[in-house]
Design a protein around this motif. Sequence first.
Motif, PDB file in Angstrom:
ATOM      1  N   THR A 213       0.825  -1.215   0.000  1.00 33.97           N
ATOM      2  CA  THR A 213       0.000   0.000   0.000  1.00 33.97           C
ATOM      3  C   THR A 213       0.857   1.262   0.000  1.00 33.97           C
ATOM      4  OG1 THR A 213      -1.684  -1.191   1.262  1.00 33.97           O
ATOM      5  CG2 THR A 213      -1.854   1.206   1.200  1.00 33.97           C
ATOM      6  N   THR A 214       1.830   1.312   0.907  1.00 37.18           N
ATOM      7  CA  THR A 214       2.677   2.508   1.028  1.00 37.18           C
ATOM      8  C   THR A 214       3.535   2.695  -0.207  1.00 37.18           C
ATOM      9  OG1 THR A 214       2.740   2.197   3.425  1.00 37.18           O
ATOM     10  CG2 THR A 214       4.388   3.663   2.459  1.00 37.18           C
ATOM     11  N   ASN A 215       4.160   1.618  -0.671  1.00 35.03           N
ATOM     12  CA  ASN A 215       5.013   1.706  -1.849  1.00 35.03           C
ATOM     13  C   ASN A 215       4.218   2.154  -3.064  1.00 35.03           C
ATOM     14  OD1 ASN A 215       7.718   1.336  -2.848  1.00 35.03           O
ATOM     15  ND2 ASN A 215       6.989  -0.453  -3.954  1.00 35.03           N
ATOM     16  N   HIS A 216       3.003   1.651  -3.194  1.00 39.53           N
ATOM     17  CA  HIS A 216       2.131   2.016  -4.311  1.00 39.53           C
ATOM     18  C   HIS A 216       1.817   3.516  -4.281  1.00 39.53           C
ATOM     19  CE1 HIS A 216      -0.901   1.004  -7.406  1.00 39.53           C
ATOM     20  NE2 HIS A 216      -1.590   2.003  -6.863  1.00 39.53           N
ATOM     21  N   ALA A 217       1.453   4.019  -3.097  1.00 42.52           N
ATOM     22  CA  ALA A 217       1.114   5.438  -2.968  1.00 42.52           C
ATOM     23  C   ALA A 217       2.312   6.330  -3.258  1.00 42.52           C
ATOM     24  CB  ALA A 217       0.575   5.715  -1.566  1.00 42.52           C
ATOM     25  N   ILE A 218       3.482   5.947  -2.744  1.00 44.15           N
ATOM     26  CA  ILE A 218       4.679   6.757  -2.952  1.00 44.15           C
ATOM     27  C   ILE A 218       5.051   6.807  -4.428  1.00 44.15           C
ATOM     28  CG2 ILE A 218       7.154   6.898  -2.514  1.00 44.15           C
ATOM     29  CD1 ILE A 218       6.624   5.783   0.276  1.00 44.15           C
ATOM     30  N   LEU A 219       5.060   5.644  -5.086  1.00 44.73           N
ATOM     31  CA  LEU A 219       5.461   5.598  -6.489  1.00 44.73           C
ATOM     32  C   LEU A 219       4.491   6.379  -7.374  1.00 44.73           C
ATOM     33  CD1 LEU A 219       6.667   1.900  -6.725  1.00 44.73           C
ATOM     34  CD2 LEU A 219       8.068   3.949  -6.983  1.00 44.73           C
ATOM     35  N   ASN A 220       3.206   6.307  -7.084  1.00 49.10           N
ATOM     36  CA  ASN A 220       2.245   7.111  -7.844  1.00 49.10           C
ATOM     37  C   ASN A 220       2.492   8.603  -7.625  1.00 49.10           C
ATOM     38  OD1 ASN A 220       0.942   4.939  -8.961  1.00 49.10           O
ATOM     39  ND2 ASN A 220      -0.682   4.864  -7.438  1.00 49.10           N
ATOM     40  N   GLY A 221       2.772   8.963  -6.369  1.00 50.83           N
ATOM     41  CA  GLY A 221       3.038  10.367  -6.070  1.00 50.83           C
ATOM     42  C   GLY A 221       4.285  10.881  -6.752  1.00 50.83           C
ATOM     43  N   VAL A 222       5.366  10.111  -6.706  1.00 51.27           N
ATOM     44  CA  VAL A 222       6.620  10.526  -7.337  1.00 51.27           C
ATOM     45  C   VAL A 222       6.445  10.628  -8.852  1.00 51.27           C
ATOM     46  CG1 VAL A 222       9.022   9.885  -7.770  1.00 51.27           C
ATOM     47  CG2 VAL A 222       8.057   9.605  -5.486  1.00 51.27           C
TER      48      VAL A 222
ATOM     49  N   VAL B  92       6.423   1.721   6.866  1.00 50.66           N
ATOM     50  CA  VAL B  92       6.162   3.039   6.282  1.00 50.66           C
ATOM     51  C   VAL B  92       7.386   3.934   6.412  1.00 50.66           C
ATOM     52  CG1 VAL B  92       4.795   5.141   6.488  1.00 50.66           C
ATOM     53  CG2 VAL B  92       3.671   2.920   6.665  1.00 50.66           C
ATOM     54  N   LYS B  93       8.009   3.938   7.586  1.00 50.76           N
ATOM     55  CA  LYS B  93       9.180   4.789   7.807  1.00 50.76           C
ATOM     56  C   LYS B  93      10.316   4.415   6.865  1.00 50.76           C
ATOM     57  CE  LYS B  93       8.366   5.881  12.698  1.00 50.76           C
ATOM     58  NZ  LYS B  93       8.857   5.697  14.085  1.00 50.76           N
ATOM     59  N   LYS B  94      10.594   3.109   6.764  1.00 51.28           N
ATOM     60  CA  LYS B  94      11.708   2.674   5.926  1.00 51.28           C
ATOM     61  C   LYS B  94      11.440   2.933   4.443  1.00 51.28           C
ATOM     62  CE  LYS B  94      14.628   1.105   8.989  1.00 51.28           C
ATOM     63  NZ  LYS B  94      13.929   1.507  10.233  1.00 51.28           N
ATOM     64  N   LEU B  95      10.200   2.781   4.013  1.00 48.17           N
ATOM     65  CA  LEU B  95       9.877   3.079   2.616  1.00 48.17           C
ATOM     66  C   LEU B  95       9.994   4.572   2.336  1.00 48.17           C
ATOM     67  CD1 LEU B  95       6.876   0.648   2.087  1.00 48.17           C
ATOM     68  CD2 LEU B  95       9.056   0.591   0.876  1.00 48.17           C
TER      69      LEU B  95
ATOM     70  N   LEU C 282       3.525  15.519   1.479  1.00 48.32           N
ATOM     71  CA  LEU C 282       3.661  15.688   0.039  1.00 48.32           C
ATOM     72  C   LEU C 282       2.806  14.693  -0.723  1.00 48.32           C
ATOM     73  CD1 LEU C 282       7.522  16.190  -0.237  1.00 48.32           C
ATOM     74  CD2 LEU C 282       5.765  17.913  -0.613  1.00 48.32           C
ATOM     75  N   LEU C 283       2.551  13.545  -0.106  1.00 48.89           N
ATOM     76  CA  LEU C 283       1.768  12.498  -0.754  1.00 48.89           C
ATOM     77  C   LEU C 283       0.351  12.439  -0.212  1.00 48.89           C
ATOM     78  CD1 LEU C 283       4.517   9.740  -0.679  1.00 48.89           C
ATOM     79  CD2 LEU C 283       3.963  11.303  -2.535  1.00 48.89           C
ATOM     80  N   GLY C 284      -0.024  13.455   0.558  1.00 51.88           N
ATOM     81  CA  GLY C 284      -1.363  13.484   1.105  1.00 51.88           C
ATOM     82  C   GLY C 284      -1.549  12.626   2.334  1.00 51.88           C
ATOM     83  N   ILE C 285      -0.425  12.235   2.979  1.00 51.99           N
ATOM     84  CA  ILE C 285      -0.497  11.418   4.185  1.00 51.99           C
ATOM     85  C   ILE C 285      -0.323  12.333   5.383  1.00 51.99           C
ATOM     86  CG2 ILE C 285       0.535   9.500   5.466  1.00 51.99           C
ATOM     87  CD1 ILE C 285       1.610   8.459   2.786  1.00 51.99           C
ATOM     88  N   ARG C 286      -1.323  12.416   6.229  1.00 52.92           N
ATOM     89  CA  ARG C 286      -1.250  13.287   7.393  1.00 52.92           C
ATOM     90  C   ARG C 286      -0.829  12.485   8.610  1.00 52.92           C
ATOM     91  NH1 ARG C 286      -6.474  16.473   9.435  1.00 52.92           N
ATOM     92  NH2 ARG C 286      -6.912  14.454  10.369  1.00 52.92           N
ATOM     93  N   GLU C 287       0.224  12.922   9.244  1.00 54.66           N
ATOM     94  CA  GLU C 287       0.690  12.243  10.439  1.00 54.66           C
ATOM     95  C   GLU C 287      -0.264  12.500  11.601  1.00 54.66           C
ATOM     96  OE1 GLU C 287       5.451  12.076  10.175  1.00 54.66           O
ATOM     97  OE2 GLU C 287       4.614  14.066  10.429  1.00 54.66           O
ATOM     98  N   SER C 288      -0.302  11.542  12.542  1.00 51.94           N
ATOM     99  CA  SER C 288      -1.187  11.691  13.682  1.00 51.94           C
ATOM    100  C   SER C 288      -0.789  12.909  14.510  1.00 51.94           C
ATOM    101  CB  SER C 288      -1.122  10.438  14.568  1.00 51.94           C
ATOM    102  OG  SER C 288       0.200  10.226  15.027  1.00 51.94           O
TER     103      SER C 288
END
Length: 670
Positions: A54-63, A290-293, A304-310
């Motif tokens: 999930t995370t890798n997919h979102a990051i790659l689409n964003g980049v 998530v952190k390592k990716l 930047l990718l629309g992910i809001r931290e808690s």
Amino acid sequence: MNLYSMKHKSDIHILNLNSYEAPRVYEERNQDFVSIGDNNDYYQYVIDRYIGSTTNHAILNGVTNFVYGHGIDATDSSEKPEQYAQMKSLLKNKDLFRVVQDFVILGEGAFQVTYNTERKISKLTYFPRQTLRAEKCNDKGEIDAYYYHPDWKDYNRNDKLKRIPVFGTSKELNEIFIVKKYVVGFHYYSLPSYAASMPYALLEEEISAYLINETQNSFSGTKVVNFNNGVPDKEKQIQIKNDILGKLTGSIGDKVIVAFNSNQESATTVEDISLNNAPEHYAYLAEECVKKLMVGHRITSPLLLGIRESGGGLGNNADEIQTATDLFLNIVIKPAQDIVIDAIDDLLATNDIALNLYFKTLKPLDFMDEDTDLTDEQVEEETGIKQEDIDEEKVEVDLKKIDGKLVFETPEEAEEQAEKLGCKGSHTHEDEDGKTWYMPCESHDDYPQSMSLTKEDLNEEETKNILGILAEAGEKMSDNYVYVDEIDADDDVDNEDWANYLINEKKSTLSKIKGLLGLADEIDSKKKGSSYSDLDSKNGLYKIRYTYAIGSNKPSKTQRDFCANMMDMARAGIVWTLEDIDRASREGVNRELGHKGRAYDLFKFKGGIYCRHKWRKVLYRLESNTEPSENLSNYKKTRTIPKTYNRNPRGSKQAATAPENMPNRGAYPK
């Protein structure tokens, strides 16, 4: 392959991941291509990590979206329109996007280059990178070709592979061009930039699959079903096992151990290891992935990718977004864009096309430093936003006209203006791009020929003090003249060509007789309230005047009185002749903003240093004796006319450039 093992004791979590190993690239004696990955399946492995995590997919689409932005453009497109048009015809947006996507995800992208009979490129199309394998190097250590197979996991040695030569190495009509960056230790292939974090993408997939399996299974943990009445044959054991699993487990994995024993005393014994705080455990693993990716992809902020931290909201992180965006664009996106642009430059050179290419960025313009001393071209290249598009957009918002009448983006604005004009309501119009605008008054005919706002409404005494003779010399065109068009005031367009291209003369009977007899129409000398540019027009068929307009996209907290008054007059439909502007320059209008209080060229420097305005040239036609030409509609879309004459009034080269965008930002040279 199991990538991790986990030990849990009290609040201590120990996560052991196998060390990352780069894919094996190897040559085999009995094959012409070079394999990558243990089973020549590395690209499929990367694609699976893109789809599964999930995370890798979102990051790659964003980049990918950041790198591609709004597509490719050129800062010198207006200076080289033919080359620009050819570039656009060779490379379609969808092909470029797919190449960029492969480059981001797989580490490489591929163009198929198709030539015409003259050995010029006729088109550049996307080619799926995962379907290609490099040919073994020649004696010079160069790759001459790539081999194509639609699905390498199904390849067998009897399959006939298609050989595609590398760009510039053959005389064939189709060649392949690989877009890639240099990676230390790799010659045949280039790895994606996030390759070292790939195991964490797989770990995230494993965690997801495990949790789904836990949810689907009616048994939790590891359970044993013992049969203590003897051991049947193998076939019967498998049948019994399958029946048990079908009733007790989900579709993923075996969560039940089926054991066959001769008697109860010899029954299999298994200790059930329970995980008391499983939710916290898996939350920790998921967060670690998530952190390592993020680190692997060099994401400077998840926002930047629309992910809001808690604990944080977008409103509280504006500074972080700005800083993170600048850093991310400079260390990740810009280098990737440069590699793709260099590749396209190499390809276009075959057709003798040399453009200053850039990607139109997704970066918000508000993040620009308004104090940077950059030229328009540098700003355009750095931000990826075409400056004339911004200027035109600003002008449209402020002074958009259709048929010479002001229009607005909302009916409320139009109705407010209608009250000032002495009418009510609003009606709609569409521009050449199909956008709907709202014009004051209930119908087109109700709109007054001229705005009701006059120079006297602009605080006459104050206006005269600030604008000097510009306050008196400015005029509204009489009802006899109709608005035709307006453009930036520069010396690229000849007035006569401009007018003749857009206006047709209605010939009277007398004029036709004069033409047959070879008699010329009389041309009056310059009169008060006219311009020498009017003398280009036969019998005053058209007039050219100048209006003040927004000329820079950079924000400003304040506006000078000179510019504020000039813009008020421009909105009121007041225009000036070139002679008016030059005379005001000589008489020192606004001299307090000149170097050491000296008079300066208003046509060139407008409101002075850092001014964000420019002059625009307006064309009017004599309604009784002219009509719009058939070229007008097409011209509004192309904005091009024949260029046969080069007029050079004082300061005209800089008339359409706001001082904010000039060298030294319009300051007197040191």
